[in-house]
Every structure is written in C-alpha cells, then in structure tokens.
Design a protein around this motif. Sequence first.
Motif, mmCIF file in Angstrom:
data_model
loop_
_atom_site.group_PDB
_atom_site.id
_atom_site.type_symbol
_atom_site.label_atom_id
_atom_site.label_comp_id
_atom_site.label_asym_id
_atom_site.label_seq_id
_atom_site.Cartn_x
_atom_site.Cartn_y
_atom_site.Cartn_z
ATOM 1 N N PRO A 138 40.930 38.345 37.925
ATOM 2 C CA PRO A 138 40.504 39.714 37.594
ATOM 3 C C PRO A 138 39.950 40.433 38.815
ATOM 4 O O PRO A 138 39.504 39.823 39.783
ATOM 5 C CB PRO A 138 39.422 39.490 36.536
ATOM 6 N N THR A 139 39.976 41.744 38.746
ATOM 7 C CA THR A 139 39.516 42.549 39.868
ATOM 8 C C THR A 139 38.001 42.705 39.907
ATOM 9 O O THR A 139 37.445 43.137 40.914
ATOM 10 C CB THR A 139 40.157 43.945 39.803
ATOM 11 N N ASP A 153 40.387 42.701 33.248
ATOM 12 C CA ASP A 153 41.642 43.450 33.275
ATOM 13 C C ASP A 153 42.503 43.235 32.035
ATOM 14 O O ASP A 153 43.559 43.863 31.901
ATOM 15 C CB ASP A 153 42.453 43.061 34.520
#
Length: 298
Positions: free
Chosen positions: A35-36, A246
């Motif tokens: 995930p970011t 995300d």
Amino acid sequence: MITWTPEGAVERPVMVQIRVQRAYPGRIRAGAPVPTRSMTQRELLANLRYFSVDMAGPRSRPCTKLVLSGVGVANRPQSPELLTQARAWGVQSVVLHLGSEDLEGFDPHRFKGLVDAVVVPVQPGAAGTALVSAERVIRSARSAGIEVVANTLLSPTALPALEHAARAIASSGATRAALSYPFPIDGNSSPDPAPLGRTLEALRAAVLELERGGLSISIKGLPGCYLGELAQYIHRSSNRWYVDADHQLDKAVLFFPQVVSFTKEESCRFCSMDARCDGFFDTYLRRPGFPALYPVQD
C-alpha cells in the motif's frame, strides 16, 4: 455462498485481514500489493463495519474473524478501542500479527480479552537478541491468556538453525508453530528457495522438537506429496478478504486467488490428501529440483 473473481468462483470468506500499516517487512511475503500509506482510525472502523454489520444480508456473509497486520499496529494507542468495537459488531475471533520490529516493548496485557491469538515471528539465523525477544513476547502473551503462533519462514539461511529455533519455541510455551516455505513473488523473478531435500531434512528435525513440546504444528507452502510422514501437518488454507489503504470496502481483494494462487495437477483429484492440500506454486514447478505433483494413496 460464492463470489465471482476474474479467476472464477470462490466461496465467500468469513475472515477479513486488514493491513493497517504500510510497513510490514517481517511478514511471510506473498503476492500482496504494497500500500501507498497506512490506514487511519476512521478508515479502520469503516472497514470493520462494512465487513461485519453491512455484510449481514441474504446475499452476503458477515465476517466473524479478523486479522490485523502491519508493523506498529500493536502499539497504536487506539487498537484496543478498535477491537472492542469489532467485538460489538459480531467479530468472534481476532488474530494480531506482529513484526520483528514490534517485539521490543510489546505489552500483550493491553489486548487481554480482545485478541485470541498473536502471531510472533521466530526467524532462525536472525540476531540472537531477536530470538530472545520473541521468547519473551511468547511467554508474556501466554501469561495474559492469549494463544501464540510462532511463525517461521523456511528460508535458506534459516534451515541450519531451524532445530535450535524449534527447541526455543517449544520451551517458551507457544501454542502453535507455523512453518512456511517461501511463496514466489512476482512470478519467475522470485529468488530460488532452499532445495527441497535440505528443507525436508531440517523440517523433520524441527518437527520432532515441536512434537516433544506438545505444540500444534502447521506446514504451509508445500504439497502433501512432497512431505511424506510430515504431510499429517498440512491443511487447506482459509480464504479471506484482504484490505489495505488502497483496497478498502468493496475494493478489497480475495487472498485466494487474487493475492496467492496455488496450482494442482489433474492427478491431484485422485490423491487421498486432495481435500486438505493447497497444492503448490506453478512458478516453482517450472524450475529444476521440484518434481511433478502426484497422487498419494492411504
């Protein structure tokens, strides 16, 4: 009850895994996206409600099992409050995954009555202090009445010290031991795992120590036809929804087959272990040193 994926129909799971934090370097790597960012408390509550309360309907199944993962999730001040709410929404089982970075300073008594099991990484070949920290956390969690799963990756560097680590796991009072062969990452770009013969030799010695300690044992990532007498310790993996920053709510993905995909041969249909064996990874089956899958008869 089933749900449809691009890979076909699968049974709708009753478990959701939420990767709370972006960082998770100590995990058993699979094909999960990175995930970011980490998730906020508001997002966590929204997803818990979605997968429990909002999924209680005639065409869906509410999740009654929760897995929380990501380095730092155990030390979030709001985590006990979050789990209290999850219980109120019908979550019956909670598993908390710790990373090696979480071991120092972890206080399991914060989660007494809220967490059913913690997964503690015990990685042979790591620094000696890491093994000591893992043993301390295991003993502390057991004193709080929380079950402990000691999680070990069967990496090439782990095998020489696997028997010693198994002895430490058994003596520390862990409830279960999970021994996982490395999952392939990004198809054929995955590094070569340990040779099969050397892995089985190390596994046999480690399992003997765990049996002496009375632990429940689970071997993951290897098919039953490779394992011989160790095949008694395999079982089919449970599917789950996988959530991160995300992939939330209706954008969550299914762990099988969208994150991890096992392969079986046509002959597996005639194997006595078919119902409890995941199969193996097509990436490895295309490499030297891994024989074709074959049916085992009782």
